[in-house]
Design a protein around this motif. Structure first.
Motif, PDB file in Angstrom:
ATOM      1  N   HIS A   1       0.934  -1.415  -0.123  1.00 35.21           N
ATOM      2  CA  HIS A   1      -0.453  -0.044   0.369  1.00 35.21           C
ATOM      3  C   HIS A   1       0.774   1.743   0.179  1.00 35.21           C
ATOM      4  N   ASN A   2       1.903   1.249   0.244  1.00 35.38           N
ATOM      5  CA  ASN A   2       2.904   3.120   0.729  1.00 35.38           C
ATOM      6  C   ASN A   2       3.871   2.432  -0.256  1.00 35.38           C
ATOM      7  N   ARG A   3       4.364   1.312  -1.320  1.00 35.13           N
ATOM      8  CA  ARG A   3       5.031   1.126  -1.368  1.00 35.13           C
ATOM      9  C   ARG A   3       5.674   2.151  -2.117  1.00 35.13           C
ATOM     10  N   GLN A   4       5.536   3.017  -2.934  1.00 32.39           N
ATOM     11  CA  GLN A   4       5.546   4.296  -3.654  1.00 32.39           C
ATOM     12  C   GLN A   4       6.415   5.139  -2.950  1.00 32.39           C
ATOM     13  N   LEU A   5       6.015   5.265  -1.464  1.00 36.18           N
ATOM     14  CA  LEU A   5       6.214   6.402  -0.220  1.00 36.18           C
ATOM     15  C   LEU A   5       7.672   5.667   0.104  1.00 36.18           C
ATOM     16  N   LEU A   6       7.970   4.383   0.285  1.00 34.90           N
ATOM     17  CA  LEU A   6       8.815   3.857   0.685  1.00 34.90           C
ATOM     18  C   LEU A   6      10.454   3.406  -0.268  1.00 34.90           C
ATOM     19  N   LYS A   7       9.468   3.331  -1.547  1.00 36.89           N
ATOM     20  CA  LYS A   7      10.935   3.398  -2.037  1.00 36.89           C
ATOM     21  C   LYS A   7      11.715   4.913  -2.761  1.00 36.89           C
ATOM     22  N   SER A   8      10.473   5.952  -2.063  1.00 39.36           N
ATOM     23  CA  SER A   8      10.910   7.295  -2.346  1.00 39.36           C
ATOM     24  C   SER A   8      12.309   7.665  -0.673  1.00 39.36           C
ATOM     25  N   LEU A   9      11.332   6.964   0.247  1.00 35.40           N
ATOM     26  CA  LEU A   9      12.124   6.639   1.790  1.00 35.40           C
ATOM     27  C   LEU A   9      13.975   6.645   1.423  1.00 35.40           C
ATOM     28  N   VAL A  10      13.721   5.449   0.841  1.00 32.23           N
ATOM     29  CA  VAL A  10      15.317   4.658   0.337  1.00 32.23           C
ATOM     30  C   VAL A  10      15.721   5.467  -0.210  1.00 32.23           C
ATOM     31  N   THR A  11      15.396   6.551  -1.848  1.00 28.95           N
ATOM     32  CA  THR A  11      15.724   7.002  -2.694  1.00 28.95           C
ATOM     33  C   THR A  11      16.735   8.054  -2.022  1.00 28.95           C
ATOM     34  N   SER A  12      16.143   8.736  -0.841  1.00 33.63           N
ATOM     35  CA  SER A  12      16.363  10.089  -0.555  1.00 33.63           C
ATOM     36  C   SER A  12      16.977   9.413   0.583  1.00 33.63           C
ATOM     37  N   ARG A  13      16.556   8.652   1.418  1.00 35.48           N
ATOM     38  CA  ARG A  13      18.530   8.083   2.276  1.00 35.48           C
ATOM     39  C   ARG A  13      19.380   7.815   1.542  1.00 35.48           C
ATOM     40  N   ASN A  14      19.361   7.066   0.829  1.00 37.30           N
ATOM     41  CA  ASN A  14      20.749   6.296   0.010  1.00 37.30           C
ATOM     42  C   ASN A  14      21.375   8.175  -0.379  1.00 37.30           C
ATOM     43  N   GLY A  15      20.549   8.904  -1.058  1.00 39.98           N
ATOM     44  CA  GLY A  15      21.223  10.206  -1.795  1.00 39.98           C
ATOM     45  C   GLY A  15      22.170  10.495  -0.738  1.00 39.98           C
ATOM     46  N   ILE A  16      21.306  11.133   0.546  1.00 43.76           N
ATOM     47  CA  ILE A  16      21.884  12.049   1.872  1.00 43.76           C
ATOM     48  C   ILE A  16      23.023  11.334   2.121  1.00 43.76           C
TER      49      ILE A  16
ATOM     50  N   GLU B   1      14.250  17.543   1.213  1.00 43.37           N
ATOM     51  CA  GLU B   1      12.739  16.583   0.606  1.00 43.37           C
ATOM     52  C   GLU B   1      12.003  17.702   2.142  1.00 43.37           C
ATOM     53  N   GLU B   2      10.804  18.406   1.370  1.00 42.02           N
ATOM     54  CA  GLU B   2       9.700  19.417   1.670  1.00 42.02           C
ATOM     55  C   GLU B   2       9.363  18.401   3.494  1.00 42.02           C
ATOM     56  N   ILE B   3       9.214  19.068   4.804  1.00 44.10           N
ATOM     57  CA  ILE B   3       8.824  18.692   5.883  1.00 44.10           C
ATOM     58  C   ILE B   3       7.161  18.296   5.596  1.00 44.10           C
ATOM     59  N   THR B   4       6.262  18.187   4.955  1.00 45.56           N
ATOM     60  CA  THR B   4       5.223  18.395   4.310  1.00 45.56           C
ATOM     61  C   THR B   4       5.210  16.713   3.727  1.00 45.56           C
ATOM     62  N   LYS B   5       6.621  16.517   3.018  1.00 42.77           N
ATOM     63  CA  LYS B   5       6.574  15.373   2.351  1.00 42.77           C
ATOM     64  C   LYS B   5       7.344  14.548   3.764  1.00 42.77           C
ATOM     65  N   TYR B   6       7.743  14.709   4.717  1.00 45.94           N
ATOM     66  CA  TYR B   6       8.904  14.151   5.329  1.00 45.94           C
ATOM     67  C   TYR B   6       7.433  13.365   6.084  1.00 45.94           C
ATOM     68  N   GLN B   7       6.708  13.919   6.615  1.00 42.79           N
ATOM     69  CA  GLN B   7       5.145  13.495   6.960  1.00 42.79           C
ATOM     70  C   GLN B   7       4.608  12.644   7.016  1.00 42.79           C
ATOM     71  N   ALA B   8       4.466  12.334   5.399  1.00 46.72           N
ATOM     72  CA  ALA B   8       3.561  11.575   4.722  1.00 46.72           C
ATOM     73  C   ALA B   8       4.252  10.446   4.401  1.00 46.72           C
ATOM     74  N   MET B   9       5.407  10.485   4.678  1.00 47.16           N
ATOM     75  CA  MET B   9       6.547   9.205   4.739  1.00 47.16           C
ATOM     76  C   MET B   9       6.659   8.779   6.262  1.00 47.16           C
ATOM     77  N   GLU B  10       6.609   9.493   7.471  1.00 47.84           N
ATOM     78  CA  GLU B  10       6.813   8.809   8.526  1.00 47.84           C
ATOM     79  C   GLU B  10       5.530   8.786   8.772  1.00 47.84           C
ATOM     80  N   ASN B  11       4.257   9.157   8.549  1.00 44.22           N
ATOM     81  CA  ASN B  11       2.879   8.272   8.866  1.00 44.22           C
ATOM     82  C   ASN B  11       3.347   6.699   7.845  1.00 44.22           C
ATOM     83  N   ALA B  12       3.669   7.114   7.078  1.00 46.66           N
ATOM     84  CA  ALA B  12       3.452   5.403   5.988  1.00 46.66           C
ATOM     85  C   ALA B  12       4.672   4.168   6.825  1.00 46.66           C
ATOM     86  N   VAL B  13       5.566   4.801   7.245  1.00 48.83           N
ATOM     87  CA  VAL B  13       6.226   3.810   7.617  1.00 48.83           C
ATOM     88  C   VAL B  13       5.823   3.360   9.386  1.00 48.83           C
ATOM     89  N   TYR B  14       5.332   3.864   9.877  1.00 48.96           N
ATOM     90  CA  TYR B  14       4.562   3.717  11.464  1.00 48.96           C
ATOM     91  C   TYR B  14       3.302   2.766  11.095  1.00 48.96           C
TER      92      TYR B  14
END
Length: 216
Positions: free
Chosen positions: A147-162, A170-183
């Motif tokens: 269900h959260n596949r695209q958000l998880l992919k984005s998380l891994v991609t951004s983390r690798n870049g960092i 990444e904008e704080i609003t996108k971080y919030q969506a990512m945190e919700n997906a992880v939880y």
């Protein structure tokens, strides 16, 4: 301590760290540059807890099975495959005659022994497909991953870049969506593990004989 107690305790300290990071992100007395640095740090921290909890919980799960099951025979096919990883590799590298001889002794040998699982390997990049493969070995369903596949992919991609020193913000609003997906994934995983261990063949020793070759 029950497995759900251990999972809850591990989630608690991770949630505390993420909550503290969010407090800093919401402060208004930081400069835009300071907020940018904090957001990059928050992104990395979120990934570390996503990967860390998945690895911790699945390791705990397999350890529980190894400590309670007397034989690999009763395990679900994929879990049996995971438990026999080392032995399967050994068999594949044997000369033909030794391979046949080992197969003839197999039912009274490794497969009749208590399971010994390899380490849970998240490959340092816990893409959704990597997590799904581990969940298949565990015989656990966790729909939140797909269900959260695209958000998880984005998380891994951004983390690798960092992690590789790229200038990613990444904008704080996108971080919030990512945190919700992880939880969603972490909570569902914890519940699925506790539920799976309450059902056969893990709740009680099952004497039914599994098929010898259902994992080959």
């Amino acid at each position: 301590m029950t497995i759900i107690d251990e999972l809850t305790a591990d989630l608690d300290w991770r949630e505390t760290e993420l909550a503290l990071m969010k407090v800093f992100l919401q402060r208004r007395d930081f400069s835009p540059k300071q907020h940018e640095v904090l957001t990059r740090a928050a992104w990395s921290l979120l990934y570390s807890h996503y990967e860390g909890f998945c690895k911790f919980s699945l390791t705990l799960y397999f350890e529980n099975i190894a400590n309670t099951q007397k034989s690999c025979i009763v395990l679900p096919a994929k879990t049996k495959t995971f438990a026999m990883t080392k032995e399967i590799k050994r068999l594949k590298n044997l000369p033909a005659e030794d391979f046949i001889s080992s197969l003839e002794q197999f039912t009274n040998g490794p497969i009749a022994c208590a399971p010994e699982f390899p380490d849970v390997d998240t490959k340092s990049n816990l893409w959704p497909n990597v997590l799904e493969e581990l969940l298949e070995y565990a015989d656990i369903k966790c729909p939140a991953v797909d269900h959260n596949r695209q958000l998880l992919k984005s998380l891994v991609t951004s983390r690798n870049g960092i992690a590789h020193g790229e200038k990613i913000f990444e904008e704080i609003t996108k971080y919030q969506a990512m945190e919700n997906a992880v939880y969603q994934v972490l909570y569902e995983l914890a519940f699925a593990i506790e539920t799976r261990l309450q059902n056969k063949p893990f709740k009680a020793e099952d004497d039914a004989q599994g098929c010898l070759f259902d994992f080959l």
